[in-house]
Design a protein around this motif. Structure first.
Motif, PDB file in Angstrom:
ATOM      1  N   LYS A   8       0.827  -1.205   0.000  1.00  0.00           N
ATOM      2  CA  LYS A   8       0.000   0.000   0.000  1.00  0.00           C
ATOM      3  C   LYS A   8       0.863   1.257   0.000  1.00  0.00           C
ATOM      4  CE  LYS A   8      -3.381   2.463   2.732  1.00  0.00           C
ATOM      5  NZ  LYS A   8      -3.840   2.668   4.081  1.00  0.00           N
ATOM      6  N   SER A  11       2.623   1.601  -3.424  1.00  0.00           N
ATOM      7  CA  SER A  11       1.650   2.000  -4.442  1.00  0.00           C
ATOM      8  C   SER A  11       1.320   3.479  -4.304  1.00  0.00           C
ATOM      9  CB  SER A  11       0.376   1.173  -4.303  1.00  0.00           C
ATOM     10  OG  SER A  11       0.627  -0.166  -4.589  1.00  0.00           O
ATOM     11  N   SER A  12       1.160   3.924  -3.069  1.00  0.00           N
ATOM     12  CA  SER A  12       0.871   5.332  -2.826  1.00  0.00           C
ATOM     13  C   SER A  12       2.032   6.213  -3.281  1.00  0.00           C
ATOM     14  CB  SER A  12       0.599   5.532  -1.342  1.00  0.00           C
ATOM     15  OG  SER A  12       0.476   6.890  -1.042  1.00  0.00           O
ATOM     16  N   GLY A  14       4.261   5.504  -5.592  1.00  0.00           N
ATOM     17  CA  GLY A  14       4.309   5.470  -7.060  1.00  0.00           C
ATOM     18  C   GLY A  14       3.276   6.367  -7.695  1.00  0.00           C
ATOM     19  N   ILE A  15       2.071   6.350  -7.159  1.00  0.00           N
ATOM     20  CA  ILE A  15       1.007   7.198  -7.707  1.00  0.00           C
ATOM     21  C   ILE A  15       1.338   8.674  -7.496  1.00  0.00           C
ATOM     22  CG2 ILE A  15      -1.404   7.893  -7.356  1.00  0.00           C
ATOM     23  CD1 ILE A  15      -1.985   4.892  -6.866  1.00  0.00           C
ATOM     24  N   ARG A  16       1.851   9.006  -6.312  1.00  0.00           N
ATOM     25  CA  ARG A  16       2.206  10.402  -6.054  1.00  0.00           C
ATOM     26  C   ARG A  16       3.369  10.856  -6.939  1.00  0.00           C
ATOM     27  NH1 ARG A  16       3.073  10.594   0.058  1.00  0.00           N
ATOM     28  NH2 ARG A  16       3.205   8.359  -0.157  1.00  0.00           N
ATOM     29  N   LEU A  18       4.029   9.687  -9.959  1.00  0.00           N
ATOM     30  CA  LEU A  18       3.456   9.822 -11.294  1.00  0.00           C
ATOM     31  C   LEU A  18       2.692  11.134 -11.430  1.00  0.00           C
ATOM     32  CD1 LEU A  18       2.985   8.381 -14.019  1.00  0.00           C
ATOM     33  CD2 LEU A  18       0.878   7.491 -13.036  1.00  0.00           C
ATOM     34  N   ILE A  19       1.912  11.481 -10.428  1.00  0.00           N
ATOM     35  CA  ILE A  19       1.157  12.738 -10.453  1.00  0.00           C
ATOM     36  C   ILE A  19       2.108  13.939 -10.446  1.00  0.00           C
ATOM     37  CG2 ILE A  19      -0.405  14.203  -9.107  1.00  0.00           C
ATOM     38  CD1 ILE A  19      -1.831  11.613  -8.252  1.00  0.00           C
TER      39      ILE A  19
END
Length: 122
Positions: A8, A11-12, A14-16, A18-19
Protein backbone atom coordinates in the motif's frame (compact mmCIF):
# COMPACT_ATOMS: atom_id res chain seq x y z
CA UNK A 1 5.81 -3.87 8.72
CA UNK A 2 3.74 -6.49 6.97
CA UNK A 3 3.51 -7.12 3.24
CA UNK A 4 0.07 -5.60 2.78
CA UNK A 5 1.14 -2.31 4.39
CA UNK A 6 4.35 -2.22 2.34
CA UNK A 7 2.45 -2.75 -0.92
CA UNK A 8 0.00 0.00 0.00
CA UNK A 9 2.80 2.43 0.89
CA UNK A 10 4.78 1.73 -2.29
CA UNK A 11 1.65 2.00 -4.44
CA UNK A 12 0.87 5.33 -2.83
CA UNK A 13 4.43 6.57 -3.41
CA UNK A 14 4.31 5.47 -7.06
CA UNK A 15 1.01 7.20 -7.71
CA UNK A 16 2.21 10.40 -6.05
CA UNK A 17 5.44 10.35 -8.09
CA UNK A 18 3.46 9.82 -11.29
CA UNK A 19 1.16 12.74 -10.45
CA UNK A 20 4.09 15.01 -9.57
CA UNK A 21 5.86 14.12 -12.83
CA UNK A 22 2.70 14.93 -14.80
CA UNK A 23 2.30 18.24 -12.95
CA UNK A 24 5.93 19.24 -13.60
CA UNK A 25 5.68 18.34 -17.30
CA UNK A 26 2.41 20.22 -17.63
CA UNK A 27 3.90 23.31 -15.96
CA UNK A 28 6.86 23.25 -18.33
CA UNK A 29 4.69 22.88 -21.42
CA UNK A 30 2.32 25.65 -20.32
CA UNK A 31 5.21 28.01 -19.58
CA UNK A 32 6.89 27.29 -22.89
CA UNK A 33 3.64 27.70 -24.86
CA UNK A 34 2.79 30.92 -23.05
CA UNK A 35 6.29 32.37 -23.62
CA UNK A 36 6.36 31.43 -27.32
CA UNK A 37 2.88 32.91 -27.82
CA UNK A 38 3.97 36.23 -26.33
CA UNK A 39 7.46 36.27 -27.84
CA UNK A 40 7.67 34.18 -31.04
CA UNK A 41 11.22 35.41 -31.72
CA UNK A 42 12.43 33.31 -28.75
CA UNK A 43 11.76 30.12 -30.70
CA UNK A 44 15.27 30.01 -32.15
CA UNK A 45 17.08 30.96 -28.95
CA UNK A 46 17.55 27.72 -27.00
CA UNK A 47 19.03 29.45 -23.95
CA UNK A 48 15.85 31.44 -23.42
CA UNK A 49 13.69 28.37 -24.07
CA UNK A 50 15.68 26.40 -21.53
CA UNK A 51 15.27 29.15 -18.94
CA UNK A 52 11.55 29.46 -19.68
CA UNK A 53 11.01 25.74 -19.11
CA UNK A 54 13.34 25.35 -16.12
CA UNK A 55 12.26 28.34 -14.01
CA UNK A 56 8.70 27.01 -13.49
CA UNK A 57 10.20 23.61 -12.71
CA UNK A 58 12.23 24.97 -9.81
CA UNK A 59 9.82 27.68 -8.67
CA UNK A 60 6.54 25.73 -8.85
CA UNK A 61 7.17 22.13 -9.88
CA UNK A 62 9.51 20.98 -7.13
CA UNK A 63 7.54 22.54 -4.25
CA UNK A 64 4.36 20.94 -5.60
CA UNK A 65 6.17 17.64 -5.98
CA UNK A 66 7.52 17.81 -2.42
CA UNK A 67 4.05 18.63 -1.11
CA UNK A 68 2.60 15.64 -2.96
CA UNK A 69 5.33 13.29 -1.71
CA UNK A 70 4.94 14.31 1.94
CA UNK A 71 3.15 11.67 3.93
CA UNK A 72 2.35 12.22 7.57
CA UNK A 73 1.57 8.52 8.14
CA UNK A 74 5.13 7.35 7.53
CA UNK A 75 7.11 6.20 10.58
CA UNK A 76 9.67 8.62 11.96
CA UNK A 77 13.27 8.07 10.91
CA UNK A 78 15.58 7.25 13.76
CA UNK A 79 18.28 9.89 14.09
CA UNK A 80 21.73 9.28 15.51
CA UNK A 81 23.74 12.28 16.60
CA UNK A 82 27.51 12.20 16.18
CA UNK A 83 29.93 15.00 16.84
CA UNK A 84 32.65 15.92 14.37
CA UNK A 85 35.28 14.50 16.74
CA UNK A 86 33.49 11.15 16.93
CA UNK A 87 33.28 10.98 13.13
CA UNK A 88 36.98 11.85 12.80
CA UNK A 89 37.97 9.14 15.32
CA UNK A 90 35.78 6.63 13.52
CA UNK A 91 37.52 7.39 10.23
CA UNK A 92 40.94 6.92 11.84
CA UNK A 93 40.16 3.61 13.53
CA UNK A 94 42.59 0.90 12.56
CA UNK A 95 40.21 -1.99 13.11
CA UNK A 96 37.71 -0.85 10.47
CA UNK A 97 36.93 -3.30 7.72
CA UNK A 98 39.20 -2.61 4.72
CA UNK A 99 36.85 -4.35 2.28
CA UNK A 100 34.49 -1.40 2.59
CA UNK A 101 37.13 1.03 1.37
CA UNK A 102 39.39 -1.21 -0.73
CA UNK A 103 37.97 -4.42 -2.24
CA UNK A 104 41.41 -5.36 -3.60
CA UNK A 105 42.84 -5.41 -0.07
CA UNK A 106 40.05 -7.76 0.97
CA UNK A 107 40.78 -10.05 -1.98
CA UNK A 108 44.47 -10.13 -1.05
CA UNK A 109 43.57 -10.96 2.54
CA UNK A 110 41.45 -13.89 1.34
CA UNK A 111 44.25 -15.20 -0.88
CA UNK A 112 46.70 -14.94 1.98
CA UNK A 113 44.44 -16.95 4.28
CA UNK A 114 43.86 -19.67 1.66
CA UNK A 115 47.46 -20.11 0.52
CA UNK A 116 49.12 -19.58 3.88
CA UNK A 117 51.65 -17.08 2.53
CA UNK A 118 51.58 -13.37 1.88
CA UNK A 119 50.29 -12.51 -1.63
CA UNK A 120 53.16 -10.14 -2.35
CA UNK A 121 55.83 -12.68 -1.39
CA UNK A 122 57.80 -14.07 -4.32
Amino acid sequence: MNTKTMKKDFSSIGIRMLISTAVITLLQLVAQTFALTLFPEWQNNFNILLAVTMVPLYVLGFPISFALMRNKDMPAIEKHHMSAGQLFRLCLREDRQPEIYDPAAYGNKLLWKRSGRHPTAA
